[in-house]
Enzyme design. Sequence first.
Site, short mmCIF file in Angstrom:
data_model
loop_
_atom_site.label_atom_id
_atom_site.label_comp_id
_atom_site.label_asym_id
_atom_site.label_seq_id
_atom_site.Cartn_x
_atom_site.Cartn_y
_atom_site.Cartn_z
N LEU A 194 11.42 -56.81 -23.50
CA LEU A 194 11.87 -55.81 -22.48
C LEU A 194 11.51 -56.44 -20.99
O LEU A 194 12.08 -56.49 -19.97
CB LEU A 194 11.11 -54.61 -22.50
CG LEU A 194 11.44 -53.74 -23.59
CD1 LEU A 194 10.68 -52.55 -23.87
CD2 LEU A 194 13.00 -53.25 -23.71
N GLU A 241 8.28 -58.77 -18.63
CA GLU A 241 7.09 -59.38 -18.63
C GLU A 241 6.60 -59.18 -17.23
O GLU A 241 6.84 -59.36 -16.16
CB GLU A 241 6.99 -61.11 -18.45
CG GLU A 241 5.87 -61.81 -18.66
CD GLU A 241 5.97 -63.15 -18.55
OE1 GLU A 241 7.20 -63.83 -18.65
OE2 GLU A 241 5.05 -64.20 -18.66
N GLY A 242 5.05 -59.00 -17.21
CA GLY A 242 4.57 -58.55 -15.85
C GLY A 242 3.06 -59.44 -15.82
O GLY A 242 2.90 -60.12 -16.54
N GLY A 243 2.26 -59.14 -14.63
CA GLY A 243 0.87 -59.70 -14.61
C GLY A 243 -0.02 -59.63 -16.06
O GLY A 243 -0.84 -60.39 -16.27
N PHE A 244 0.44 -58.43 -16.65
CA PHE A 244 -0.68 -58.22 -17.93
C PHE A 244 -0.20 -59.08 -19.20
O PHE A 244 -1.15 -59.41 -20.02
CB PHE A 244 -0.32 -56.71 -18.03
CG PHE A 244 -1.43 -56.00 -19.09
CD1 PHE A 244 -2.58 -55.79 -18.69
CD2 PHE A 244 -1.18 -56.03 -20.51
CE1 PHE A 244 -3.32 -55.12 -19.74
CE2 PHE A 244 -2.01 -55.40 -21.49
CZ PHE A 244 -2.97 -54.98 -20.98
N GLY A 245 1.12 -59.24 -19.37
CA GLY A 245 1.74 -59.89 -20.40
C GLY A 245 3.13 -59.46 -20.62
O GLY A 245 4.03 -59.11 -19.55
N LYS A 253 3.12 -53.17 -24.94
CA LYS A 253 2.59 -54.05 -24.00
C LYS A 253 1.56 -54.99 -24.40
O LYS A 253 0.56 -54.50 -24.97
CB LYS A 253 2.25 -53.50 -22.54
CG LYS A 253 2.07 -54.48 -21.47
CD LYS A 253 1.50 -53.58 -20.10
CE LYS A 253 2.75 -53.03 -19.51
NZ LYS A 253 2.36 -52.51 -18.24
N ASP A 294 -0.56 -49.12 -7.29
CA ASP A 294 0.32 -50.25 -7.75
C ASP A 294 1.72 -49.43 -7.49
O ASP A 294 2.40 -49.90 -8.53
CB ASP A 294 -0.17 -50.89 -9.08
CG ASP A 294 0.42 -52.21 -9.01
OD1 ASP A 294 0.93 -52.91 -8.11
OD2 ASP A 294 0.70 -52.72 -10.29
#
Length: 440
Positions: free
Chosen positions: A89, A91-95, A121, A216
């Site tokens: 779906l 991708e962010g800083g977390f994974g 996530k 955030d």
Amino acid sequence: MGSCMSSRSRVDHSVSGRTGTHYAESEPTKENSRDQPVAPVSSTTTSNAESTSSTSKFSEELKVASQLRKFTFIDLKLATRNFRPESLLGEGGFGCVFKGWIEENGTAPVKPGTGLTVAVKTLNIDGLQGHKEWLAEVDFLGNLLHPNLVKLVGYCIEDDHRLLVYEFMPRGSLENHLFRRSLPLPWSVRMKIALGAAKGLAFLHEEAERPVIYRDFKTSNILLDADYNAKLSDFGLAKDGPEGDKTHVSTRVMGTYGYAAPEYVMTGHLTSKSDVYSFGVVLLEMLTGRRSMDKNRPNGEHNLVEWARPHLGDKRRFFRVLDPRLEGHFSIKGALKAAQLAAQCLSRDPKVRPRMSEVVETLKPLPNLKDMASSSYNFQTMQSDRSRSSNLTAKNGIRTQAGFVTRNGPPMRSLSSSNGPHASPCHHLPPSPKPKAKEQ
Ligand SMILES: Nc1ncnc2c1ncn2[C@@H]1O[C@H](COP(=O)(O)OP(=O)(O)OP(=O)(O)O)[C@@H](O)[C@H]1O
Ligand SMILES: [Mg+2]
């Protein structure tokens, strides 16, 4: 796990000015260290625990709400069809975030298209945010229930695996709708989303049992259900608000480039008014259709707040910064109100910024206003005057988004008042765009 690496073919590099990068600063006044692991946050009041990968210590750290489901890694691997790229779906800083299907009331994986659709996530072990943010997310979101907060269904902690399972939000993020889709979001939908997101923040600041500062707020963290109801996701950076007679929480500066309040970046003093500033930035992105930071714009237009601020309070000029893709399909009264509200939220003095409950009250009527600019004689006259004058001058310059003209750089609009040292809250923070996967 099918890591994001296997999904990189889906990463969209075409979008300019991606700003969704967290930054961490070792000390508020020192130079930023980009792409550094997040250091433990020193805060006067925080529920974020110190980082650890030990599962046994986890139970001590986590005051977890009992309604959360505890998944095994294999449950989630099967639910997402082996974390396959087709399920990605975003991708962010977390994974990476994958789409999956689980039983309606349990944790077992089910056939795609049946049971409960979820977003899974996965924590990238090399990621910036790590276990501490995973923990904060479970701690905060696991204990907060509100129609404008995304529902955390459960989590998985097994060896080094850290995953989070959310309700699936079928329309993805606001970021996607504002900046990636070819069809522009209609005005009334933009105002509905702004109102929903404002209610989410108002709940955190003013209604939750213990006040929470979200820290955030940005378009990629505003997710949309089928009816464009907005829900806030990502509580990895959230903090408990100041307690007792304290006015602020002292933290290391963290957040996302382009959204953080200037005083927070300068001092590390965090208050709910820092969220209000970020709300102002997002409202401005919705009004203008521009990203908070966009290096691909002409000089003087990189920083949205700096560029738009001089126009926002001016009844005659505010419409110049409105998203041209709206093509006059916006309420004149509503747009003026929203522009004035954005200006208030973006006040340099945090005390002057409204509380989120006030923001909610101001926004409430806006989605339903019907005085559309496209049917206003005055607006149409102004538009044709503008396009006539820009046609005349276009020979010597470059036409800009709103139909105005620039000559070798800065636009002709007055930007002088915003070019001072404090105009750009994050000008000293180096941007670090990261690739972003397409949503499904
Ligand atoms: N519950 C969900 N339902 C549907 N899509 C989701 C959900 N959660 C996340 N996504 C998608 O995954 C993307 C990545 O989300 P994630 O929160 O990991 O990163 P981000 O918000 O883009 O960046 P950052 O890590 O800087 O916050 C989102 O932009 C969104 O498109
Ligand atoms: Mg996010």
